[in-house]
Design a protein around this motif. Sequence first.
Motif, PDB file in Angstrom:
ATOM      1  N   LYS A   1       2.558   1.758  -3.389  1.00  0.00           N
ATOM      2  CA  LYS A   1       1.619   2.240  -4.411  1.00  0.00           C
ATOM      3  C   LYS A   1       1.365   3.736  -4.239  1.00  0.00           C
ATOM      4  N   ASP A   2       1.165   4.185  -2.995  1.00  0.00           N
ATOM      5  CA  ASP A   2       0.930   5.601  -2.733  1.00  0.00           C
ATOM      6  C   ASP A   2       2.128   6.452  -3.137  1.00  0.00           C
ATOM      7  N   SER A   3       3.315   5.981  -2.822  1.00  0.00           N
ATOM      8  CA  SER A   3       4.525   6.717  -3.163  1.00  0.00           C
ATOM      9  C   SER A   3       4.716   6.786  -4.676  1.00  0.00           C
TER      10      SER A   3
ATOM     11  N   ARG B   1       4.221   9.244 -10.542  1.00  0.00           N
ATOM     12  CA  ARG B   1       3.586   8.911 -11.819  1.00  0.00           C
ATOM     13  C   ARG B   1       3.248  10.145 -12.674  1.00  0.00           C
TER      14      ARG B   1
ATOM     15  N   ASP C   1       9.561   8.454   1.597  1.00  0.00           N
ATOM     16  CA  ASP C   1       8.218   8.164   2.088  1.00  0.00           C
ATOM     17  C   ASP C   1       8.144   6.960   3.015  1.00  0.00           C
TER      18      ASP C   1
ATOM     19  N   ASP D   1       2.429   6.717  -6.876  1.00  0.00           N
ATOM     20  CA  ASP D   1       1.412   7.618  -7.415  1.00  0.00           C
ATOM     21  C   ASP D   1       1.850   9.075  -7.349  1.00  0.00           C
ATOM     22  N   LYS D   2       2.769   9.411  -6.443  1.00  0.00           N
ATOM     23  CA  LYS D   2       3.308  10.777  -6.373  1.00  0.00           C
ATOM     24  C   LYS D   2       4.219  11.060  -7.563  1.00  0.00           C
TER      25      LYS D   2
ATOM     26  N   GLY E   1       0.815  -1.227   0.000  1.00  0.00           N
ATOM     27  CA  GLY E   1       0.000   0.000   0.000  1.00  0.00           C
ATOM     28  C   GLY E   1       0.839   1.264   0.000  1.00  0.00           C
ATOM     29  N   PRO E   2       1.794   1.395   0.935  1.00  0.00           N
ATOM     30  CA  PRO E   2       2.638   2.594   0.937  1.00  0.00           C
ATOM     31  C   PRO E   2       3.455   2.769  -0.351  1.00  0.00           C
TER      32      PRO E   2
END
Length: 91
Positions: free
Chosen positions: A14-16, A21, A70, A18-19, A11-12
């Motif tokens: 994927k979130d990172s 991308r 992150d 996305d920053k 999860g973390p």
Amino acid sequence: MIPFSDEDLLGPVKDSLDKIRPMLQNDGGDMKLLGIKNAVVYVQLVGACHGCPSSTSTLKHGVERQLRIDIHPELSVVNIPLGQDFDIQRV
């Protein structure tokens, strides 16, 4: 040593990613998350990023740097080139 399991990192990570991308997409590229094993994040650069001479720099100084900021300073990232077979179980 990273105090997280690979599953905890998903999860973390994927979130990172996305920053980062949007930066890749602005240049006509993108990346796919292929998996995580032993705190190594496996991605595949696609679009304009695939084969770009700056892709190694983007990976280390952009993607890996963001993951380390992150999440944890020992994370690393590896690009799996398009067309190369990849099986997270064999890594």
